[in-house]
Design a protein around this motif. Structure first.
Motif, PDB file in Angstrom:
ATOM      1  N   UNK A 139     -20.064  42.026  18.425  1.00 47.04           N
ATOM      2  CA  UNK A 139     -20.744  43.236  18.880  1.00 47.04           C
ATOM      3  C   UNK A 139     -22.022  42.977  19.651  1.00 47.04           C
ATOM      4  N   UNK A 140     -22.375  41.709  19.841  1.00 44.97           N
ATOM      5  CA  UNK A 140     -23.638  41.341  20.491  1.00 44.97           C
ATOM      6  C   UNK A 140     -23.628  41.743  21.961  1.00 44.97           C
ATOM      7  N   UNK A 141     -24.579  42.570  22.346  1.00 40.06           N
ATOM      8  CA  UNK A 141     -24.701  43.036  23.726  1.00 40.06           C
ATOM      9  C   UNK A 141     -25.680  42.197  24.532  1.00 40.06           C
ATOM     10  N   UNK A 142     -26.311  41.229  23.888  1.00 41.16           N
ATOM     11  CA  UNK A 142     -27.297  40.418  24.593  1.00 41.16           C
ATOM     12  C   UNK A 142     -28.596  41.186  24.796  1.00 41.16           C
ATOM     13  N   UNK A 143     -29.438  40.642  25.650  1.00 40.98           N
ATOM     14  CA  UNK A 143     -30.744  41.242  25.922  1.00 40.98           C
ATOM     15  C   UNK A 143     -30.580  42.378  26.934  1.00 40.98           C
ATOM     16  N   UNK A 144     -31.321  43.466  26.702  1.00 42.03           N
ATOM     17  CA  UNK A 144     -31.345  44.565  27.670  1.00 42.03           C
ATOM     18  C   UNK A 144     -32.685  45.275  27.582  1.00 42.03           C
ATOM     19  N   UNK A 145     -32.988  45.981  28.644  1.00 37.24           N
ATOM     20  CA  UNK A 145     -34.261  46.696  28.717  1.00 37.24           C
ATOM     21  C   UNK A 145     -34.044  48.180  28.917  1.00 37.24           C
ATOM     22  N   UNK A 146     -35.148  48.898  29.127  1.00 30.04           N
ATOM     23  CA  UNK A 146     -35.071  50.338  29.381  1.00 30.04           C
ATOM     24  C   UNK A 146     -34.273  50.585  30.653  1.00 30.04           C
ATOM     25  N   UNK A 147     -33.371  51.564  30.605  1.00 29.13           N
ATOM     26  CA  UNK A 147     -32.566  51.918  31.765  1.00 29.13           C
ATOM     27  C   UNK A 147     -31.251  51.169  31.878  1.00 29.13           C
ATOM     28  N   UNK A 148     -31.007  50.214  30.986  1.00 27.57           N
ATOM     29  CA  UNK A 148     -29.776  49.418  31.055  1.00 27.57           C
ATOM     30  C   UNK A 148     -28.607  50.044  30.307  1.00 27.57           C
ATOM     31  N   UNK A 149     -28.896  50.932  29.359  1.00 27.73           N
ATOM     32  CA  UNK A 149     -27.854  51.524  28.512  1.00 27.73           C
ATOM     33  C   UNK A 149     -27.891  53.043  28.646  1.00 27.73           C
ATOM     34  N   UNK A 150     -26.854  53.705  28.135  1.00 29.97           N
ATOM     35  CA  UNK A 150     -26.861  55.161  28.097  1.00 29.97           C
ATOM     36  C   UNK A 150     -28.067  55.620  27.280  1.00 29.97           C
ATOM     37  N   UNK A 151     -28.674  56.738  27.692  1.00 34.62           N
ATOM     38  CA  UNK A 151     -29.942  57.187  27.117  1.00 34.62           C
ATOM     39  C   UNK A 151     -29.901  57.299  25.593  1.00 34.62           C
TER      40      UNK A 151
END
Length: 182
Positions: A139-151
């Protein structure tokens, strides 16, 4: 690195095999006869056999840290259960998902109870039960920041502290449990 295995073990239709993408560090499906490659299993796959095979042969080690993460970035795992009204109601587990949103929530509540009781952790369940291809990596999505995923997902993920697991989060993709890793 090529990982061909017998169809009886993988559950894939004849001529298909599981291979490993070095660039994405993920398994994918390849037909030697047609040279077709795809991230989702081909039609005719025995998904129960494939789930067992992928859990045994393609689950990433737990706690493997990502390198090169920037400021304001977080790392999460998630467990996704799709339903018929999800924006893409199919997955590596099921070619056509017909369950209702309410049924998906009930399934996720069962997983949530197992996690809260300590009987299992999110990554272990995600390997075989998540409708996201990240299941291959617990289930690991890795690193992400603001704006990378659904709100809705982003808001819930950034509200967590490392080690915390969210309640049920609804997005256009389906319903999720999210665990913040870092």
């Amino acid at each position: 690195m090529e990982l061909p295995f017998m169809q009886a073990e993988t559950g894939l239709p004849e001529g298909w095999e599981v291979r490993h993408s070095n660039s994405k560090n993920l398994p994918y499906y390849f037909s030697a006869s047609t040279k077709e490659s795809r991230w989702e299993p081909p039609s005719g796959t025995d998904t129960e056999k494939l789930k067992v095979y992928m859990a045994n042969h393609h689950s990433a080690p737990a706690g493997r840290p990502e390198v090169g993460h920037g400021e304001g970035m977080i790392r999460c795992s998630h467990l996704l259960v799709k339903h018929r009204d999800s924006r893409r109601p199919s997955s590596w587990r099921e070619a056509e998902i017909t369950r209702s949103k309410e049924e998906a929530i009930e399934i996720l509540k069962g997983h949530e109870a197992r996690i809260q009781s300590g009987a299992a952790n999110l990554g272990d369940i995600a390997i075989s039960e998540s409708d996201c291809s990240s299941a291959r990596k617990r289930g690991d999505l890795g690193m992400f920041g603001h704006g990378d995923m659904q709100k809705e997902f982003e808001d819930a993920a950034f509200a967590l502290q490392p080690g915390q697991v969210s309640g049920i989060v609804e997005t256009a993709s389906g319903v999720h449990l999210i665990e913040r890793l870092q």
